[in-house]
Design an enzyme around this catalytic site. Structure first.
Site, PDB file in Angstrom:
ATOM      1  N   ALA A   1       0.820  -1.214   0.000  1.00 29.65           N
ATOM      2  CA  ALA A   1       0.000   0.000   0.000  1.00 29.65           C
ATOM      3  C   ALA A   1       0.855   1.264   0.000  1.00 29.65           C
ATOM      4  O   ALA A   1       0.453   2.291  -0.533  1.00 29.65           O
ATOM      5  CB  ALA A   1      -0.914  -0.019   1.212  1.00 29.65           C
TER       6      ALA A   1
ATOM      7  N   ASP B   1       2.796  -4.797  15.019  1.00 34.58           N
ATOM      8  CA  ASP B   1       2.285  -5.443  13.806  1.00 34.58           C
ATOM      9  C   ASP B   1       3.108  -6.680  13.486  1.00 34.58           C
ATOM     10  O   ASP B   1       3.400  -6.967  12.340  1.00 34.58           O
ATOM     11  CB  ASP B   1       2.334  -4.451  12.636  1.00 34.58           C
ATOM     12  CG  ASP B   1       1.560  -4.969  11.420  1.00 34.58           C
ATOM     13  OD1 ASP B   1       0.610  -5.744  11.609  1.00 34.58           O
ATOM     14  OD2 ASP B   1       1.918  -4.615  10.287  1.00 34.58           O
TER      15      ASP B   1
END
Length: 365
Positions: free
Chosen positions: A35, A150
């Site tokens: 992204a 994450d």
């Protein structure tokens, strides 16, 4: 644009995108896209080594993009540990701030990541070595006051010698900052993050390591929840439904009443849950997959666990020399102001010789 490109740069299409690189980096080859940017491998002519180069996509599209780009640059620059990806170089083809639109981050090239090799059968020795490296990297990151948040198999890079580096601080935040929003892929996410039910700290990353280690042992994702509630249900099947002492710590009323409505159940026997695991591996997993953040192991504590005895070298379990400076984290700056900060960092960047361990395990993937 060619008129304002710095001398010593050349232009090449990589995966239908125009890249402008210094002539020291040759043979750019597309590796992947996400992204926030795309990555290619290249050869650094000076050393002959293969490197990974990341081109951020539209870093100055908005304040949020620019701030994210600045944070990624600073975090990569700060991290200097063999088990954490760090910055080898940063450059822009722009000759001045006025024509500064793109910049590129250069990092060590790693052949693959844990996600891509999760199907293989890991020996206990391999699990010891890989998880030890994860925890060394986390001890260092946490000592800088940063929480990764994450951690999942896809951002644990490994090479053919089983050397591991933690990647991707896109969503990492300073430990003290208010922690909000979508963070870890749900399956590896600590319950306190899923429900925001109690304070949380750096041990959110330790929960993720527990989930990853369990998956390496069994070949299956440990908690594969379809949604938040299903995720919690699956977790509680393993950890047991906690008693009053734990429930008192919960800040969230809805979570409190939900847990109180469930029949109390004991924790599963980890030696039965993971029949392939040695008693020490099962014990470590139990201490990492602990619901109560105050009782869960820290990275530094986990490293001292007897499970890692064959590989342990306390001299390699280093901490950051100084905390990560995120003094601009809460500033509301314009795109142009973020741009100025990034440009200044690039112009003033001087590469640091990165010290990777010379100790080799002799292990191959």
């Amino acid at each position: 644009m060619s008129l304002i490109r710095k001398k010593g740069f050349y232009k090449q299409d990589v995966n239908k995108t125009a890249w402008e690189l210094p002539k020291t980096y040759v043979s750019p080859t597309h590796v992947g896209s996400g992204a926030y940017g795309s990555v290619c491998s290249a050869i650094d002519k000076r050393s002959g080594e293969k490197v990974a180069i990341k081109k951020l996509s539209r870093p100055f599209q908005s304040e949020i993009f620019a701030k994210r780009a600045y944070r990624e640059l600073l975090l990569l620059k700060h991290m200097q540990h063999e088990n954490v990806i760090g910055l080898l170089d940063v450059f822009t083809p722009a000759s001045s701030l006025r024509n500064f639109y793109d910049f590129y981050l250069v990092m060590p090239f790693m052949q693959t990541d844990l996600q891509k090799i999760m199907g293989m059968e890991f020996s206990e020795e391999k699990i010891q070595y890989l998880v030890y490296q994860m925890l060394k990297g986390l001890k260092y990151i946490h000592s800088a006051g940063v929480v990764h948040r994450d951690l999942k198999p896809g951002n644990l890079a490994v090479n053919e010698d089983c050397e591991l580096k933690i990647l991707d601080f896109g969503l990492a935040r300073h430990a003290d900052a208010e922690m909000t929003g979508y963070v870890v892929t749900r399956w590896y996410r600590a319950p306190e993050v899923i429900l925001s039910w109690m304070h949380y700290n750096q041990t959110v990353d330790i929960w993720s390591v527990g989930c990853i280690m369990a998956e390496m042992l069994t070949g299956k994702t440990l908690f594969k929840g379809k949604d938040y509630l299903d995720q919690l249900t699956q977790i509680l099947k393993v950890t047991g439904v906690p008693g009053t002492e734990f429930v008192q710590k919960l800040n969230d009323k809805a979570a409190k009443s939900y847990i109180q409505s469930l029949p109390q159940t004991p924790r599963k026997d980890f030696t039965q849950l993971f029949p392939r695991a040695s008693p020490q591996a099962a014990d470590l997993l139990e201490k990492m997959l602990e619901l109560d953040v105050d009782k869960r192991l820290t990275a530094a504590q986990a490293l001292t666990h007897p499970f890692f005895e064959p590989f342990r070298d306390p001299e390699e379990e280093t901490e950051a020399q100084q905390p990560f400076d995120d003094s601009l984290e809460h500033e509301k700056l314009t795109v142009d102001e973020w741009k100025q900060h990034i440009y200044k960092e690039i112009v003033n960047f001087s590469p640091i010789a990165r010290k990777d361990s010379r100790r080799r395990s002799g292990m191959k993937l």
